[in-house]
Design an enzyme around this catalytic site. Structure first.
Site, PDB file in Angstrom:
ATOM      1  N   LYS A 210      22.077  19.839 -17.852  1.00 14.17           N
ATOM      2  CA  LYS A 210      21.283  18.829 -18.647  1.00 14.17           C
ATOM      3  C   LYS A 210      20.144  19.572 -19.308  1.00 14.17           C
ATOM      4  O   LYS A 210      19.582  19.509 -20.456  1.00 14.17           O
ATOM      5  CB  LYS A 210      20.977  17.489 -18.259  1.00 14.17           C
ATOM      6  CG  LYS A 210      19.837  16.639 -18.799  1.00 14.17           C
ATOM      7  CD  LYS A 210      20.532  16.288 -20.295  1.00 14.17           C
ATOM      8  CE  LYS A 210      19.140  15.627 -21.038  1.00 14.17           C
ATOM      9  NZ  LYS A 210      19.556  14.489 -21.579  1.00 14.17           N
TER      10      LYS A 210
ATOM     11  N   CYS B  37      12.339  13.870 -24.303  1.00 19.24           N
ATOM     12  CA  CYS B  37      13.381  14.681 -23.610  1.00 19.24           C
ATOM     13  C   CYS B  37      13.047  16.003 -23.623  1.00 19.24           C
ATOM     14  O   CYS B  37      12.765  16.973 -22.853  1.00 19.24           O
ATOM     15  CB  CYS B  37      14.723  14.630 -24.110  1.00 19.24           C
ATOM     16  SG  CYS B  37      15.189  12.839 -24.373  1.00 19.24           S
TER      17      CYS B  37
HETATM   18  N1  SAJ Z   1      13.224  18.980 -34.051  1.00 23.65           N
HETATM   19  C1  SAJ Z   1      12.627  20.087 -35.088  1.00 23.65           C
HETATM   20  N2  SAJ Z   1      13.518  20.779 -35.466  1.00 23.65           N
HETATM   21  C2  SAJ Z   1      14.803  20.814 -35.580  1.00 23.65           C
HETATM   22  C3  SAJ Z   1      15.385  19.616 -34.680  1.00 23.65           C
HETATM   23  C4  SAJ Z   1      14.631  18.807 -34.140  1.00 23.65           C
HETATM   24  O1  SAJ Z   1      11.228  20.188 -35.328  1.00 23.65           O
HETATM   25  O2  SAJ Z   1      15.638  21.625 -36.039  1.00 23.65           O
HETATM   26  C5  SAJ Z   1      12.260  18.159 -33.585  1.00 23.65           C
HETATM   27  C6  SAJ Z   1      12.518  16.801 -34.044  1.00 23.65           C
HETATM   28  O3  SAJ Z   1      11.728  16.362 -35.050  1.00 23.65           O
HETATM   29  C7  SAJ Z   1      12.035  16.129 -32.610  1.00 23.65           C
HETATM   30  C8  SAJ Z   1      12.127  17.056 -31.446  1.00 23.65           C
HETATM   31  O4  SAJ Z   1      12.422  18.175 -32.157  1.00 23.65           O
HETATM   32  O5  SAJ Z   1      10.515  15.971 -32.709  1.00 23.65           O
HETATM   33  C9  SAJ Z   1      13.622  16.687 -30.792  1.00 23.65           C
HETATM   34  O6  SAJ Z   1      14.625  15.834 -31.364  1.00 23.65           O
HETATM   35  P1  SAJ Z   1      15.970  16.119 -31.400  1.00 23.65           P
HETATM   36  O7  SAJ Z   1      16.620  15.351 -32.302  1.00 23.65           O
HETATM   37  O8  SAJ Z   1      16.346  17.651 -31.403  1.00 23.65           O
HETATM   38  O9  SAJ Z   1      16.198  15.704 -29.875  1.00 23.65           O
HETATM   39  P2  SAJ Z   1      16.120  14.302 -29.074  1.00 23.65           P
HETATM   40  O10 SAJ Z   1      14.757  14.470 -28.260  1.00 23.65           O
HETATM   41  O11 SAJ Z   1      16.136  13.030 -29.948  1.00 23.65           O
HETATM   42  O12 SAJ Z   1      17.429  14.330 -28.128  1.00 23.65           O
HETATM   43  C10 SAJ Z   1      17.733  15.225 -27.348  1.00 23.65           C
HETATM   44  C11 SAJ Z   1      19.123  16.035 -27.593  1.00 23.65           C
HETATM   45  N3  SAJ Z   1      19.463  17.107 -26.781  1.00 23.65           N
HETATM   46  C12 SAJ Z   1      19.719  18.132 -27.524  1.00 23.65           C
HETATM   47  O13 SAJ Z   1      20.286  17.908 -28.372  1.00 23.65           O
HETATM   48  C13 SAJ Z   1      20.089  19.240 -26.685  1.00 23.65           C
HETATM   49  C14 SAJ Z   1      20.129  14.616 -26.972  1.00 23.65           C
HETATM   50  O14 SAJ Z   1      21.361  15.082 -27.099  1.00 23.65           O
HETATM   51  C15 SAJ Z   1      19.519  14.302 -25.353  1.00 23.65           C
HETATM   52  O15 SAJ Z   1      20.471  13.337 -25.046  1.00 23.65           O
HETATM   53  C16 SAJ Z   1      18.201  13.783 -25.395  1.00 23.65           C
HETATM   54  O16 SAJ Z   1      17.567  15.007 -26.047  1.00 23.65           O
HETATM   55  C17 SAJ Z   1      17.834  13.395 -24.033  1.00 23.65           C
HETATM   56  O17 SAJ Z   1      17.674  12.271 -23.876  1.00 23.65           O
HETATM   57  O18 SAJ Z   1      17.732  14.282 -23.265  1.00 23.65           O
END
Ligand code: SAJ
Length: 435
Positions: free
Chosen positions: A222, A276
């Site tokens: 994870k 996360c």
């Molecule tokens: N972000 C970017 N660029 C991108 C993708 C995301 O700047 O290309 C930013 C988003 O705007 C945000 C942050 O990253 O601020 C995180 O967003 P996210 O959509 O990547 O992830 P979370 O935090 O909403 O959810 C993540 C997920 N983990 C992965 O994709 C590996 C989810 O599957 C997990 O369950 C969750 O963390 C968790 O609870 O751990």
């Protein structure tokens, strides 16, 4: 198929009714099991028992209402005996970036008095390696009759086993109900039998594959998933700084680089938020500080992006200009402000900018507490914020902002940190922070 044939665990207690615990409780209750949802927040418990939800997540309210109406889901502040316990409480980090397991330990100690032989305890909270074993130790510390043998990882009470496993939640906010059912699950038991007992409960509602392993591997899987994403976003953010320095359009650059069959660069933005990805990589760094320069550097790159954006804005605008900051949440179409880089940009801007700052977010009802006392900040509707401001700073790519009538941006200086208005900005030669 009747639930009777699927799992021997008929009564499930879910501790922590947040973004993961509440949807999990509602899904299990809608599968016909009795579910006791436990949360220390009395107002959350009251809301749920009224069939409502305290968080925004597609389709969740309907599911919770149906579970509560069927009387299969009851929320309470006090744990009671059950066959299985799912722990989904937050595991934040301290100011020194160390895992803070206080909520988890409290949750385990709160169920200790009601634990019986043959109970199943599943830890879903994201946790540092070794935490599942700690669950067994905490139980045996507070209940003299619970024995835990470190030699073979077996926990017992009156010679009957207690099954303890880790199955980290992996759901994406905004898609939680879909992903809870369809994603594969990793299940790490303290023993092999603990793993298969936990799998038998998840089989009730998980359509994805269940991969059973040991607890330590599941814990690191994870953390690795989230550190991997953080590192990939850091790469995109670093490239956006390079492009800015060399006067190259980062969005076009990434689009073209991604035409390579083995390149898939993520999107740059104002930084990385959420409870996360901005947190979990530190759990790996804490466990293996000397082995993790890349993970640590990625955290710094992403954490420094808000400051870089603020500097860029301040260097460009008039110090008395009225600014509209659009989007407060950490990502699009949710209502979650935790670790939000948009909030970091706003807080830093507010410290330096003399003119008025108008904030707008369609998913937030009023000014968050941390901004309430700042005199030059006002919360308003996004169309009003845009029309009253000379400078527009797009921070979160909510659907409402993507669908905006672009003509209202004419004659404004626009900083689009997410690249959602790129085609319009280029066409009109408007400013863009990563352009
Ligand atoms: N972000 C970017 N660029 C991108 C993708 C995301 O700047 O290309 C930013 C988003 O705007 C945000 C942050 O990253 O601020 C995180 O967003 P996210 O959509 O990547 O992830 P979370 O935090 O909403 O959810 C993540 C997920 N983990 C992965 O994709 C590996 C989810 O599957 C997990 O369950 C969750 O963390 C968790 O609870 O751990």
């Amino acid at each position: 198929m009747s639930t009777k044939n699927i799992t021997k665990y008929k009564k499930v207690s879910v501790l922590g009714l947040g973004y993961v615990g509440l949807p999990t409780a509602a899904i299990i209750a809608n599968k016909g099991l009795r579910v006791i949802g436990v949360d220390t927040n009395a107002s959350t418990v009251k809301t749920i028992n009224e069939g409502k939800t305290h968080i925004i997540e597609p389709d969740l309210e309907v599911l919770v209402r149906s579970a509560v109406n069927s009387k299969n889901l009851v929320a309470s502040t006090i744990p009671e005996p059950a066959d299985a316990f799912i722990i989904a409480v937050p595991t934040p980090f301290t100011t020194e970036k160390k895992p803070d397991l206080t909520f988890l330990q409290q949750a385990i100690e709160s169920i200790a008095p009601v634990i019986k032989g043959e109970n199943l305890i599943i830890l879903e909270s994201t946790s540092p390696v070794g935490t599942t074993q700690k669950v067994a130790e905490w139980l045996s510390n507070v209940r003299q009759d619970i024995e835990f043998s470190e030699l073979n990882n077996i926990a017992t009470i009156d010679s009957k086993n207690i099954y303890i496993a880790h199955s980290p939640e992996r759901v994406l906010p905004g898609r939680v109900l879909l992903e809870l059912v369809n994603n594969d699950r990793v299940i790490g038991g303290l023993t092999e039998q603990c793993g298969s007992e936990a799998e038998s409960l998840y089989r009730l509602f998980v359509k994805g594959n269940c991969h059973v392993t040991n607890a330590r591997t599941a814990e690191l899987v994870k953390l690795t998933e989230n550190a991997y994403r953080d590192t990939n976003i850091a790469f995109a953010n670093e490239i956006s700084l390079v492009c800015d320095k060399l006067d190259i359009d980062v969005w076009e650059l990434i689009k073209l680089a991604n035409r390579h069959p083995r390149v898939d660069i993520l999107k740059p933005g104002p930084g990385v938020g959420g409870h996360c990805i901005a947190v979990d990589p530190w759990f790996i760094v804490d466990s293996a500080p000397d082995e993790t320069p890349l993970i640590r550097a990625s955290r710094f790159v992403n954490d420094n992006k808000p400051t870089w954006i603020v500097q860029k804005i301040l260097n460009t605008i008039d110090e008395n200009a009225t600014l509209a900051c659009l989007g407060l949440t950490y990502k699009s179409d949710i209502d979650d402000l935790r670790e939000s880089p948009s909030m970091a940009v706003i807080e830093e801007l507010a410290k330096c900018h003399k003119g008025q700052i108008l904030l707008a977010d369609p998913n937030i009802e009023s000014l968050p507490d941390s901004l309430r006392k700042i005199l030059n900040i006002k919360f308003c509707d996004f169309e009003e914020a845009i029309s009253r401001s000379e400078v527009i700073i797009l921070l979160t790519d909510h659907r409402e902002f993507i669908e905006i009538n672009k003509s209202i941006l004419s004659n404004k200086t626009v900083f689009d940190t997410r690249g959602i208005w790129r085609s319009f900005l280029t066409r009109n030669n408007l400013e863009s922070v990563v352009d």
